[in-house]
Scaffold this motif. Structure first.
Motif, mmCIF file in Angstrom:
data_model
loop_
_atom_site.group_PDB
_atom_site.id
_atom_site.type_symbol
_atom_site.label_atom_id
_atom_site.label_comp_id
_atom_site.label_asym_id
_atom_site.label_seq_id
_atom_site.Cartn_x
_atom_site.Cartn_y
_atom_site.Cartn_z
ATOM 1 N N TRP A 1 15.126 5.022 64.766
ATOM 2 C CA TRP A 1 16.842 5.576 64.849
ATOM 3 C C TRP A 1 16.602 7.399 64.538
ATOM 4 O O TRP A 1 15.481 7.216 64.042
ATOM 5 N N THR A 2 17.649 8.370 64.698
ATOM 6 C CA THR A 2 17.371 9.851 63.815
ATOM 7 C C THR A 2 18.531 9.598 64.222
ATOM 8 O O THR A 2 19.803 9.622 64.018
ATOM 9 N N GLY A 3 19.226 11.505 63.540
ATOM 10 C CA GLY A 3 20.084 11.582 63.347
ATOM 11 C C GLY A 3 19.966 13.131 63.073
ATOM 12 O O GLY A 3 19.281 13.935 63.870
ATOM 13 N N ILE A 4 20.909 13.760 63.484
ATOM 14 C CA ILE A 4 21.079 15.234 63.511
ATOM 15 C C ILE A 4 21.087 16.056 62.530
ATOM 16 O O ILE A 4 21.662 15.864 61.283
ATOM 17 N N GLU A 5 20.335 17.253 61.899
ATOM 18 C CA GLU A 5 19.903 17.803 61.017
ATOM 19 C C GLU A 5 20.097 19.041 60.722
ATOM 20 O O GLU A 5 19.106 19.330 62.262
ATOM 21 N N GLY A 6 20.606 19.479 60.277
ATOM 22 C CA GLY A 6 20.361 21.471 60.334
ATOM 23 C C GLY A 6 18.708 21.657 59.623
ATOM 24 O O GLY A 6 18.459 21.492 58.759
ATOM 25 N N ARG A 7 18.447 23.145 60.410
ATOM 26 C CA ARG A 7 17.019 23.354 60.573
ATOM 27 C C ARG A 7 17.326 24.837 60.003
ATOM 28 O O ARG A 7 16.968 25.881 61.265
ATOM 29 N N MET A 8 17.030 25.548 58.666
ATOM 30 C CA MET A 8 16.749 27.466 58.870
ATOM 31 C C MET A 8 15.376 27.776 59.402
ATOM 32 O O MET A 8 14.056 26.731 59.206
ATOM 33 N N PRO A 9 15.145 28.098 59.798
ATOM 34 C CA PRO A 9 13.230 28.903 60.228
ATOM 35 C C PRO A 9 12.987 29.324 58.983
ATOM 36 O O PRO A 9 11.646 29.189 59.241
#
Length: 392
Positions: A303-311
């Motif tokens: 499975w997976t999910g949506i995560e935010g990622r900063m530079p």
């Protein structure tokens, strides 16, 4: 007309913890979540609760959060299956061992005890680890928890204390107003009003920030996760490796082995993410390389999910640089689960008290605008091999 002391956009672990800690301070609180609390990154991650291997800027939050994880039952009525199994970081070569020694000193400055193991120690104490590793470092105070339980437990506790927690409640926009903020929810003509606003919208946090002129780039990622059939107790500490690549733990209750490596596909606009079969195959090979006894264990689900990622792979946590009484916490870049409880406590302190005892140096949004942070310049340099770590 009702005007809340504090409104929160986003019902992940950080947002739900903010609601709980703000209510404990006596503030009137409303939390608005588009889906279900913990339904995105907070609920579909690996479940690692580790301080070891973090960037120095995250360590004050990580140590405070570890304290909260240890008294979770008293705080939210459930331990969320948190167990202090320890976290073992494996070194691939002599250079990795040098990095582990350096990180041990940085962690000690924050009161985190890390034990170094040479190759012989590693094989004697953890004989199930593959024999190609040069050594390791062990943080016995780290552990793991069930991500499915954590955010809902904080949301329930906040609601029991009187917070207005609204799920299936998408926010279309929010604007400053003379009283603070007006928040517009889909299908409702009358805005919700609050004196202060916290943005914990996860992978959509930068979008919310832009409503107020706070512009920062936030990418998305979809960590590829796998779980095996239950097996007899085998793996003790939560496992990671210098430079990242694979992370493994065994659930203390049912005995399934959970591991992650690589990324799947994330579509932020469509609210969809899916793992990739090829990535799962590579992850399984890496897991067997780390723990050879997994060679004949069945993978039953990915499975997976949506995560935010900063530079720079560090979250944004702190006040808005442009709007008073607005606070951001998003872009946790795949390692926000452990931090979530403390992030909520700090946001509640900033919003209600105007200050927090926990240092946030290096996490301000202004770092992307080239504005120097006088406190952040005192941080020791991050070790790339350490910081490019496993997810949570």
């Amino acid at each position: 007309m009702t005007v809340f002391d504090l409104a929160i956009i986003g019902g992940g672990l950080a947002g739900c913890s903010t609601a709980l800690h703000a209510r404990k301070k006596g503030a009137s609180v409303i939390l608005l979540e588009r889906g279900r609390c913990g339904g995105q990154a907070s609920g579909v991650n690996y479940g690692g609760v580790r301080q070891q291997g973090r960037h120095p800027a995250e360590l004050p939050l990580a140590t405070r959060s570890r304290g909260i994880w240890g008294r979770l039952h008293a705080l939210v009525g459930c331990d969320c299956e948190f167990v202090a199994t320890g976290h073992l970081k494996l070194a691939r070569n002599d250079r990795d061992m040098v990095d582990l020694v350096a990180h041990q000193a940085v962690a000690a400055d924050h009161g985190i005890a890390i034990e170094l193991l040479d190759g012989a120690d590693l094989r004697r104490r953890f004989p199930y680890i593959g024999d190609r590793f040069y050594g390791a470092s062990l943080c016995a105070d780290d552990g793991q928890a069930n991500p499915r339980l954590a955010a809902p437990a904080f949301a329930r506790a906040a609601r029991q204390l009187g917070a207005d927690v609204r799920e299936e409640c998408p926010v279309e926009r929010a604007v400053p107003s003379p009283l603070g903020f007006e928040i517009y929810v889909t299908g409702q003509d009358t805005p919700i009003r609050a004196h202060r606003l916290v943005n914990t919208a996860g992978a959509w946090g930068a979008n919310v920030a832009r409503w107020f002129g706070d512009s920062v780039h936030e990418d998305v990622m979809a960590p590829n996760m796998c779980v095996t059939e239950p097996i007899a107790p085998l793996i003790g500490p939560n496992l990671g490796i210098c430079g990242g690549g694979i992370y493994i733990r065994q659930a203390s209750g049912h005995g399934s082995v959970i591991f992650g490596s690589g990324v799947g596909i994330a579509d932020r606009d469509a609210l969809r993410a899916r793992p990739l079969a090829a990535v799962t195959m590579d992850a399984a090979k890496a897991a067997i390389d780390m723990v050879p006894a997994l060679a004949n264990v069945l993978v039953v689900r990915s499975w997976t999910g949506i995560e935010g990622r900063m530079p720079d792979n560090l979250p944004v946590v702190g006040p808005s640089p442009t709007i008073a009484n607005l606070y951001h916490a998003f872009g946790f870049s795949g390692h926000g689960f452990q931090l979530g409880p403390a992030v909520g406590a700090v946001l509640a302190e900033l919003a209600i008290d105007g200050r927090s005892p926990t240092c946030l140096a290096g996490l301000s949004m202004t770092r992307f605008a080239g504005v120097p942070d006088p406190v952040a310049t005192t941080l020791p340099p991050a070790n790339c091999s350490q910081h490019k770590e496993e997810g949570e």
